[in-house]
Design a protein around this motif. Structure first.
Motif, PDB file in Angstrom:
ATOM      1  N   LEU A 183       5.834  13.668   5.642  1.00 44.71           N
ATOM      2  CA  LEU A 183       5.673  12.364   6.686  1.00 44.71           C
ATOM      3  C   LEU A 183       5.003  13.010   7.965  1.00 44.71           C
ATOM      4  O   LEU A 183       5.514  14.102   8.338  1.00 44.71           O
ATOM      5  CB  LEU A 183       6.689  11.409   6.841  1.00 44.71           C
ATOM      6  N   LEU A 184       4.018  12.493   8.453  1.00 37.19           N
ATOM      7  CA  LEU A 184       3.551  12.985   9.572  1.00 37.19           C
ATOM      8  C   LEU A 184       4.572  12.972  10.933  1.00 37.19           C
ATOM      9  O   LEU A 184       5.503  12.084  10.609  1.00 37.19           O
ATOM     10  CB  LEU A 184       2.513  12.145  10.374  1.00 37.19           C
ATOM     11  N   LEU A 185       4.647  13.802  11.788  1.00 38.59           N
ATOM     12  CA  LEU A 185       5.662  13.532  12.789  1.00 38.59           C
ATOM     13  C   LEU A 185       5.218  13.557  14.208  1.00 38.59           C
ATOM     14  O   LEU A 185       5.449  12.726  15.305  1.00 38.59           O
ATOM     15  CB  LEU A 185       6.579  14.771  12.648  1.00 38.59           C
ATOM     16  N   GLY A 186       4.381  14.762  14.766  1.00 35.86           N
ATOM     17  CA  GLY A 186       3.822  14.610  16.161  1.00 35.86           C
ATOM     18  C   GLY A 186       2.388  15.280  16.285  1.00 35.86           C
ATOM     19  O   GLY A 186       1.873  15.800  15.524  1.00 35.86           O
ATOM     20  N   GLU A 187       2.080  15.529  17.605  1.00 34.68           N
ATOM     21  CA  GLU A 187       0.943  16.068  17.855  1.00 34.68           C
ATOM     22  C   GLU A 187       1.144  16.972  19.214  1.00 34.68           C
ATOM     23  O   GLU A 187       2.063  16.668  20.153  1.00 34.68           O
ATOM     24  CB  GLU A 187      -0.067  15.053  18.609  1.00 34.68           C
ATOM     25  N   ILE A 199      14.078  19.435  13.373  1.00 34.95           N
ATOM     26  CA  ILE A 199      13.474  19.228  12.067  1.00 34.95           C
ATOM     27  C   ILE A 199      12.437  20.398  11.626  1.00 34.95           C
ATOM     28  O   ILE A 199      11.652  20.677  12.281  1.00 34.95           O
ATOM     29  CB  ILE A 199      12.637  17.874  12.004  1.00 34.95           C
ATOM     30  N   ASP A 200      12.392  20.775  10.408  1.00 34.31           N
ATOM     31  CA  ASP A 200      11.593  21.828   9.794  1.00 34.31           C
ATOM     32  C   ASP A 200      10.336  21.253   9.516  1.00 34.31           C
ATOM     33  O   ASP A 200       9.856  20.056   9.158  1.00 34.31           O
ATOM     34  CB  ASP A 200      12.023  22.295   8.440  1.00 34.31           C
ATOM     35  N   ILE A 201       9.159  21.746  10.256  1.00 34.45           N
ATOM     36  CA  ILE A 201       7.853  21.162  10.227  1.00 34.45           C
ATOM     37  C   ILE A 201       6.877  21.861   9.672  1.00 34.45           C
ATOM     38  O   ILE A 201       7.285  23.527   9.382  1.00 34.45           O
ATOM     39  CB  ILE A 201       7.379  20.525  11.728  1.00 34.45           C
ATOM     40  N   LEU A 202       5.741  21.569   9.208  1.00 33.83           N
ATOM     41  CA  LEU A 202       4.432  22.219   8.795  1.00 33.83           C
ATOM     42  C   LEU A 202       3.224  21.882   9.612  1.00 33.83           C
ATOM     43  O   LEU A 202       3.113  20.668   9.723  1.00 33.83           O
ATOM     44  CB  LEU A 202       4.503  22.058   7.396  1.00 33.83           C
ATOM     45  N   PHE A 203       2.311  22.781  10.030  1.00 29.30           N
ATOM     46  CA  PHE A 203       1.049  22.529  10.452  1.00 29.30           C
ATOM     47  C   PHE A 203       0.157  22.695   9.231  1.00 29.30           C
ATOM     48  O   PHE A 203      -0.303  23.690   8.933  1.00 29.30           O
ATOM     49  CB  PHE A 203       0.812  23.605  11.464  1.00 29.30           C
ATOM     50  N   PRO A 204      -0.318  21.703   8.478  1.00 29.42           N
ATOM     51  CA  PRO A 204      -0.774  21.736   7.444  1.00 29.42           C
ATOM     52  C   PRO A 204      -2.133  22.421   7.183  1.00 29.42           C
ATOM     53  O   PRO A 204      -2.365  23.109   6.277  1.00 29.42           O
ATOM     54  CB  PRO A 204      -1.212  20.230   7.051  1.00 29.42           C
ATOM     55  N   GLY A 221       0.886  -1.260   0.033  1.00 29.94           N
ATOM     56  CA  GLY A 221      -0.092   0.105  -0.005  1.00 29.94           C
ATOM     57  C   GLY A 221       1.023   1.282   0.185  1.00 29.94           C
ATOM     58  O   GLY A 221       0.425   2.288  -0.588  1.00 29.94           O
ATOM     59  N   LEU A 222       2.109   1.110   0.707  1.00 33.33           N
ATOM     60  CA  LEU A 222       2.907   2.370   0.841  1.00 33.33           C
ATOM     61  C   LEU A 222       3.828   2.453  -0.562  1.00 33.33           C
ATOM     62  O   LEU A 222       3.898   3.488  -1.118  1.00 33.33           O
ATOM     63  CB  LEU A 222       3.909   2.242   2.027  1.00 33.33           C
ATOM     64  N   GLY A 223       4.151   1.082  -0.986  1.00 32.55           N
ATOM     65  CA  GLY A 223       4.917   0.839  -2.037  1.00 32.55           C
ATOM     66  C   GLY A 223       5.488   1.682  -2.787  1.00 32.55           C
ATOM     67  O   GLY A 223       6.890   1.477  -3.020  1.00 32.55           O
ATOM     68  N   ASN A 224       4.861   3.028  -3.215  1.00 32.78           N
ATOM     69  CA  ASN A 224       5.693   3.952  -3.942  1.00 32.78           C
ATOM     70  C   ASN A 224       5.668   5.228  -2.959  1.00 32.78           C
ATOM     71  O   ASN A 224       4.641   6.133  -3.327  1.00 32.78           O
ATOM     72  CB  ASN A 224       4.861   3.905  -5.183  1.00 32.78           C
ATOM     73  N   VAL A 225       6.588   5.419  -2.459  1.00 33.38           N
ATOM     74  CA  VAL A 225       6.772   6.703  -1.446  1.00 33.38           C
ATOM     75  C   VAL A 225       7.829   7.568  -2.360  1.00 33.38           C
ATOM     76  O   VAL A 225       8.843   7.424  -2.096  1.00 33.38           O
ATOM     77  CB  VAL A 225       7.164   6.571   0.066  1.00 33.38           C
ATOM     78  N   GLU A 226       7.042   8.751  -2.710  1.00 29.63           N
ATOM     79  CA  GLU A 226       7.956   9.673  -3.487  1.00 29.63           C
ATOM     80  C   GLU A 226       8.649   9.016  -4.570  1.00 29.63           C
ATOM     81  O   GLU A 226       9.594   9.315  -4.881  1.00 29.63           O
ATOM     82  CB  GLU A 226       8.911  10.372  -2.629  1.00 29.63           C
ATOM     83  N   GLY A 227       8.031   7.973  -5.249  1.00 31.04           N
ATOM     84  CA  GLY A 227       8.561   7.156  -6.121  1.00 31.04           C
ATOM     85  C   GLY A 227       9.836   6.254  -5.846  1.00 31.04           C
ATOM     86  O   GLY A 227      10.512   5.646  -6.736  1.00 31.04           O
ATOM     87  N   ARG A 228       9.621   5.959  -4.606  1.00 34.28           N
ATOM     88  CA  ARG A 228      10.763   5.132  -4.051  1.00 34.28           C
ATOM     89  C   ARG A 228       9.969   3.722  -3.302  1.00 34.28           C
ATOM     90  O   ARG A 228       8.933   3.910  -2.929  1.00 34.28           O
ATOM     91  CB  ARG A 228      11.635   5.920  -3.007  1.00 34.28           C
ATOM     92  N   ARG A 229      10.864   2.500  -3.457  1.00 36.80           N
ATOM     93  CA  ARG A 229      10.417   1.447  -3.052  1.00 36.80           C
ATOM     94  C   ARG A 229      10.477   1.490  -1.299  1.00 36.80           C
ATOM     95  O   ARG A 229      11.162   2.369  -0.995  1.00 36.80           O
ATOM     96  CB  ARG A 229      10.991   0.078  -3.354  1.00 36.80           C
ATOM     97  N   VAL A 230       9.728   0.668  -0.433  1.00 40.74           N
ATOM     98  CA  VAL A 230       9.780   0.521   0.930  1.00 40.74           C
ATOM     99  C   VAL A 230      10.520  -0.915   1.255  1.00 40.74           C
ATOM    100  O   VAL A 230      10.172  -1.944   0.553  1.00 40.74           O
ATOM    101  CB  VAL A 230       8.854   0.976   1.680  1.00 40.74           C
ATOM    102  N   ARG A 237       8.198  19.596   3.238  1.00 44.92           N
ATOM    103  CA  ARG A 237       8.477  19.059   2.007  1.00 44.92           C
ATOM    104  C   ARG A 237       9.731  19.594   1.326  1.00 44.92           C
ATOM    105  O   ARG A 237       9.597  20.991   1.514  1.00 44.92           O
ATOM    106  CB  ARG A 237       7.376  19.270   1.064  1.00 44.92           C
ATOM    107  N   LYS A 238      10.644  19.036   1.080  1.00 43.82           N
ATOM    108  CA  LYS A 238      11.873  19.448   0.429  1.00 43.82           C
ATOM    109  C   LYS A 238      12.514  18.687  -0.609  1.00 43.82           C
ATOM    110  O   LYS A 238      12.354  17.331  -0.379  1.00 43.82           O
ATOM    111  CB  LYS A 238      13.039  19.515   1.494  1.00 43.82           C
ATOM    112  N   PRO A 239      12.796  19.185  -1.825  1.00 41.38           N
ATOM    113  CA  PRO A 239      13.155  18.369  -2.861  1.00 41.38           C
ATOM    114  C   PRO A 239      14.337  17.257  -2.362  1.00 41.38           C
ATOM    115  O   PRO A 239      15.311  17.692  -1.747  1.00 41.38           O
ATOM    116  CB  PRO A 239      13.703  19.167  -3.965  1.00 41.38           C
TER     117      PRO A 239
END
Length: 217
Positions: free
Chosen positions: A175-179, A124-129, A51-60, A166-168
C-alpha cells in the motif's frame, strides 16, 4: 397604464394557493435532489469497494472517518463500524486510493479506533518502488514521517512516493504511504535526513476501507 414586462421564465401568481403549490413543488424537488446525491455518494463508495474488492485475496469493509484525537504520542481516528461489521483489532485500514492509514486498536458496536501510521509509536519498513531503495518511516505526528536509513548516494528527491514493504501475511503490504517533502545531508554523510508527509489526511472525509486480518471464507 403601467406595463410589467415578464421574462420567459417568469410566473404570475393569481392567488396565494398558486404560490403555496410552487413552494411545495420546490421543496419536493430539493428533497429528490438531496436523495439522488446521497445515493450517488453511496454508489461511488460501493464502486470503490468493489473495485478494491480483492486486496491480496481479502474482502474489504467500507467505513467512514467520524473523528480524530491524540492520546499521548498516538494519533487516532474513529471509524463508524465495529464488531457488528466483523472489524477486529489488528485489521488494516486504507483509503480508496490504496493508501495505508493505520491499524485498528480497539472496537465496539458501531465504532472502532484506528492508530495512524504517523503516531510516534509506529515504525514501518518502506520501499521507494522506482528506485528499489528500502528504508524505515518513523511516525512523528502531525501527518509526518522521518525516513531513516536512506544511503547518502540514493537518488531520493522531493515528491517521491513510497509504499509499505511487501511481506507475506501482512495485509498492508504494497500500500502507498507517503510523499517526500524535504531531503538534506546528514553530517555523518552516511544517511540522508528526510521528512515526508502521510498521503492520508485524518481531518478529511474520504471513504475508507478495512482489510480484515483474520481468516477469510
Amino acid at each position: 397604464i403601467a406595463v410589467t414586462h415578464l421574462s420567459a421564465d417568469s410566473r404570475v401568481f393569481g392567488n396565494g394557493g398558486d404560490y403555496q403549490a410552487l413552494q411545495n413543488e420546490n421543496i419536493q424537488l430539493k428533497s429528490q435532489a438531496a436523495e439522488s446525491n446521497s445515493l450517488k455518494n453511496e454508489n461511488d463508495t460501493l464502486r470503490k469497494a468493489l473495485g478494491l474488492g480483492n486486496v491480496e485475496g481479502r474482502r474489504v469493509i467500507p467505513v467512514s472517518n467520524i473523528g480524530f484525537y491524540r492520546f499521548f504520542d498516538n494519533e487516532i481516528i474513529i471509524i463508524d463500524r465495529g464488531i457488528e461489521a466483523g472489524i477486529m483489532a489488528g485489521d488494516t485500514v486504507m483509503t480508496g486510493e490504496k493508501v495505508y492509514v493505520g491499524r485498528v486498536i480497539s472496537n465496539d458496536k458501531g465504532r472502532a479506533d484506528v492508530l495512524l501510521a504517523t503516531s510516534r509509536s509506529q515504525a514501518i519498513d518502506i520501499l521507494f518502488p522506482n528506485l528499489n531503495v528500502r528504508a524505515r518511516a518513523r511516525g512523528v505526528n502531525g501527518r509526518e514521517f522521518a525516513i531513516d536509513f536512506v544511503p547518502e548516494n540514493a537518488r531520493i528527491q522531493k515528491g517521491d512516493l513510497f509504499s509499505v514493504t511487501r511481506k507475506p501475511g501482512n495485509t498492508s503490504s504494497g500500500l502507498l504511504l507517503g510523499e517526500i517533502r524535504e531531503v538534506a545531508t546528514d553530517e555523518s554523510k552516511v544517511f540522508k535526513i528526510i521528512r515526508a508527509i502521510h498521503l492520508f489526511d485524518p481531518l478529511g472525509a474520504e471513504p475508507l476501507f478495512v482489510i480484515p486480518s483474520g481468516p477469510q471464507n
